[in-house]
Scaffold this motif. Structure first.
Motif, mmCIF file in Angstrom:
data_model
loop_
_atom_site.group_PDB
_atom_site.id
_atom_site.type_symbol
_atom_site.label_atom_id
_atom_site.label_comp_id
_atom_site.label_asym_id
_atom_site.label_seq_id
_atom_site.Cartn_x
_atom_site.Cartn_y
_atom_site.Cartn_z
ATOM 1 N N GLN A 21 -14.981 -31.733 -40.927
ATOM 2 C CA GLN A 21 -15.969 -32.270 -40.304
ATOM 3 C C GLN A 21 -16.731 -31.603 -39.759
ATOM 4 N N LEU A 22 -16.855 -30.254 -39.416
ATOM 5 C CA LEU A 22 -17.886 -29.380 -39.389
ATOM 6 C C LEU A 22 -18.395 -29.435 -40.555
ATOM 7 N N ALA A 23 -17.516 -29.498 -41.484
ATOM 8 C CA ALA A 23 -19.498 -29.157 -42.437
ATOM 9 C C ALA A 23 -19.816 -30.311 -42.896
ATOM 10 N N GLU A 24 -19.300 -31.239 -42.428
ATOM 11 C CA GLU A 24 -19.959 -32.542 -42.583
ATOM 12 C C GLU A 24 -21.362 -32.780 -41.569
ATOM 13 N N ALA A 25 -21.225 -32.128 -40.520
ATOM 14 C CA ALA A 25 -21.904 -32.378 -39.154
ATOM 15 C C ALA A 25 -22.982 -30.811 -39.650
ATOM 16 N N GLY A 26 -22.690 -30.354 -40.534
ATOM 17 C CA GLY A 26 -23.700 -29.000 -40.613
ATOM 18 C C GLY A 26 -25.115 -30.070 -41.608
ATOM 19 N N LYS A 27 -24.103 -30.849 -42.323
ATOM 20 C CA LYS A 27 -24.945 -31.245 -43.009
ATOM 21 C C LYS A 27 -25.854 -31.907 -43.374
ATOM 22 N N ALA A 28 -25.407 -32.827 -42.255
ATOM 23 C CA ALA A 28 -25.701 -34.281 -41.251
ATOM 24 C C ALA A 28 -27.050 -33.399 -40.349
ATOM 25 N N ALA A 29 -27.463 -32.102 -39.524
ATOM 26 C CA ALA A 29 -27.657 -31.709 -38.763
ATOM 27 C C ALA A 29 -28.897 -31.237 -39.541
ATOM 28 N N TYR A 30 -28.731 -30.655 -40.719
ATOM 29 C CA TYR A 30 -29.910 -30.026 -42.637
ATOM 30 C C TYR A 30 -30.697 -31.158 -42.521
ATOM 31 N N ARG A 31 -29.873 -32.284 -42.521
ATOM 32 C CA ARG A 31 -31.103 -33.437 -43.075
ATOM 33 C C ARG A 31 -32.111 -34.105 -41.893
ATOM 34 N N ALA A 32 -30.781 -34.205 -40.787
ATOM 35 C CA ALA A 32 -31.439 -34.149 -39.764
ATOM 36 C C ALA A 32 -33.392 -33.100 -39.571
ATOM 37 N N SER A 33 -32.589 -32.108 -39.355
ATOM 38 C CA SER A 33 -33.564 -31.180 -39.328
ATOM 39 C C SER A 33 -35.113 -31.264 -40.138
ATOM 40 N N GLN A 34 -34.740 -31.751 -41.597
ATOM 41 C CA GLN A 34 -35.757 -31.730 -42.596
ATOM 42 C C GLN A 34 -36.786 -32.543 -42.102
ATOM 43 N N THR A 35 -36.152 -34.365 -41.505
ATOM 44 C CA THR A 35 -36.891 -34.982 -40.776
ATOM 45 C C THR A 35 -38.675 -34.528 -40.184
ATOM 46 N N ARG A 36 -38.238 -32.789 -39.626
ATOM 47 C CA ARG A 36 -39.252 -32.260 -38.759
ATOM 48 C C ARG A 36 -39.581 -33.456 -37.519
ATOM 49 N N ASN A 37 -38.521 -34.427 -36.632
ATOM 50 C CA ASN A 37 -38.409 -35.095 -36.149
ATOM 51 C C ASN A 37 -37.451 -34.779 -35.018
ATOM 52 N N GLN A 38 -37.838 -34.519 -33.304
ATOM 53 C CA GLN A 38 -37.004 -34.048 -32.687
ATOM 54 C C GLN A 38 -35.482 -34.630 -32.575
ATOM 55 N N GLU A 39 -36.456 -36.230 -31.919
ATOM 56 C CA GLU A 39 -35.338 -37.539 -31.583
ATOM 57 C C GLU A 39 -34.193 -36.760 -32.414
ATOM 58 N N THR A 40 -34.392 -37.110 -33.384
ATOM 59 C CA THR A 40 -33.644 -37.227 -34.859
ATOM 60 C C THR A 40 -32.846 -35.811 -34.857
ATOM 61 N N ALA A 41 -33.644 -34.776 -34.565
ATOM 62 C CA ALA A 41 -32.174 -33.509 -34.360
ATOM 63 C C ALA A 41 -31.737 -33.278 -33.296
ATOM 64 N N SER A 42 -31.974 -33.946 -32.588
ATOM 65 C CA SER A 42 -31.276 -33.461 -31.119
ATOM 66 C C SER A 42 -30.354 -34.844 -30.765
ATOM 67 N N GLU A 43 -30.090 -36.265 -31.956
ATOM 68 C CA GLU A 43 -28.954 -37.025 -32.169
ATOM 69 C C GLU A 43 -28.453 -36.767 -32.692
ATOM 70 N N SER A 44 -28.358 -36.115 -33.887
ATOM 71 C CA SER A 44 -27.698 -35.269 -34.620
ATOM 72 C C SER A 44 -27.011 -34.194 -34.124
#
Ligand code: HEC
Ligand code: HEC
Length: 299
Positions: A252-275
């Motif tokens: 789950q930790l690895a998945e959360a890290g990957k999800a945070a990376y995908r969210a960061s790539q959107t360059r959208n604060q809200e998306t990254a914050s939600e992740s």
């Protein structure tokens, strides 16, 4: 006149068809002229890092098997967004949607995907429906199979947590209140807190969204450290690396890290914050079971 109308209707119909899901890159979704515009842009804004012929330089190649295998499991939209939101990685300013579409078609042309009669438009819904054609599975060149080398653990679990997960996770959590896209002058590099901290040395080297990418990658990559055999907890008990719950929380930790990376790539604060909710949950659910008064053992 009547015939003209019908023709116009049919044409409109075929354009609408182009926006339907199920299309692949073999269906001719851009024009040669557009790819030529893309080529000019590419030479000016991308070639310095990705090479004059897209074969890679300081940046990765944008053609060939290794490149395709990175993207051919994604809708075309993901590749478009990668370009639009994160490239060029220099100070020459962001790309427009039109420029991104043109660049994308040049990359498609280099990948030998056929051109067609309509220009490619950066329409989210449409590009989300366009996939890469199925290819025969290829073993990417140059990807060697790692030898079965396992380095012994050198820190106890608490040190790994405090030294690696803690700073990276906190950087990600800070996106909840600070927009990484807002450029600010570098903080006073000389000891911001007056103590040894994460900023004093090199605090201004990587900035903004780039930092967020790295923190997310760090979380995803360090999950495997949870499973290093032989590591001890602070109290000397072995880390329960074979416990099914422990393994589940690590995944789950690895998945959360990957999800945070995908969210960061959107360059959208809200998306990254939600992740960061998923990230927080992944830390907390393991802590709830394995931390507490009896560190590293289930109560
Ligand atoms: C200053 C150097 C630099 C410039 C200029 C640059 N890139 Fe990149 N690009 C990189 C680096 C480094 C990476 C790999 C890291 C990453 O994914 O962010 C990358 C990654 C990519 C990727 C993902 C490749 C993959 O296989 O994952 C694409 C697509 C891309 N760049 C397209 C472009 C386009 C199009 C332009 C021109 C508008 C451009 N880049 C300009 C440095 C650059
Ligand atoms: C797979 C289980 C697991 C996951 C996932 C996990 N932790 Fe931990 N964490 C532990 C355990 C167990 C300890 C106690 C370590 C010890 O006693 O050596 C700990 C301890 C810590 C500590 C030290 C607390 C102190 O007493 O100073 C910090 C900080 C920490 N974790 C942060 C995080 C963060 C941030 C995340 C998520 C990004 C995370 N952990 C994810 C199991 C986990």
């Amino acid at each position: 006149m009547f015939i003209r109308l019908v023709l116009a209707f049919l044409l409109a119909g075929s354009v609408a068809l182009a926006l339907q899901t199920g299309q692949t890159l073999n269906d001719g979704i851009y024009t040669d002229q557009q790819a030529m515009r893309g080529q000019t842009l590419y030479q000016n804004r991308c070639a310095s890092c990705h090479g004059a012929n897209l074969a890679g330089r300081t940046g990765p190649p944008l053609t060939g098997d290794d490149f395709l295998s990175n993207w051919d499991t994604h809708p075309l939209l993901d590749l478009a967004n990668k370009i639009l939101k994160t490239m060029p990685r220099d100070d020459t300013g962001a790309l427009t949607s039109q420029e991104t579409a043109d660049l994308l078609t040049y990359i498609l042309q280099a990948g030998k995907f056929p051109s067609g009669r309509a220009e490619l438009i950066l329409n989210e819904a449409a590009l989300n429906g366009v996939t890469f054609p199925r290819r025969a599975a290829t073993q990417p060149k140059g990807v060697a199979v790692a030898p079965p080398l396992s380095l012994p653990a050198s820190g106890n679990l608490a040190q790994v947590m405090r030294g690696i997960l803690f700073p990276s996770a906190n950087l990600l959590f800070s996106v909840q209140t600070i927009d990484p896209g807002v450029k600010k002058p570098a903080a006073n590099a000389a000891a911001p807190t007056g103590e040894v901290d994460w900023l004093t040395w090199g605090g201004g080297v990587y900035r903004g969204w780039e930092m967020v990418d790295y923190a997310a990658a760090s979380i995803a990559e360090s999950a495997t450290l949870m499973l290093t055999p032989g590591r001890r907890c602070e109290n000397g008990k072995p880390v329960p690396v074979t416990d099914p719950d422990w393994i589940k929380f690590t995944q789950q930790l690895a998945e959360a890290g990957k999800a945070a990376y995908r969210a960061s790539q959107t360059r959208n604060q809200e998306t990254a914050s939600e992740s960061t909710n998923q990230l927080n949950d992944s830390c907390m659910s393991c802590h709830r079971v394995f931390r507490g008064r009896t560190h590293c053992v289930k109560p």
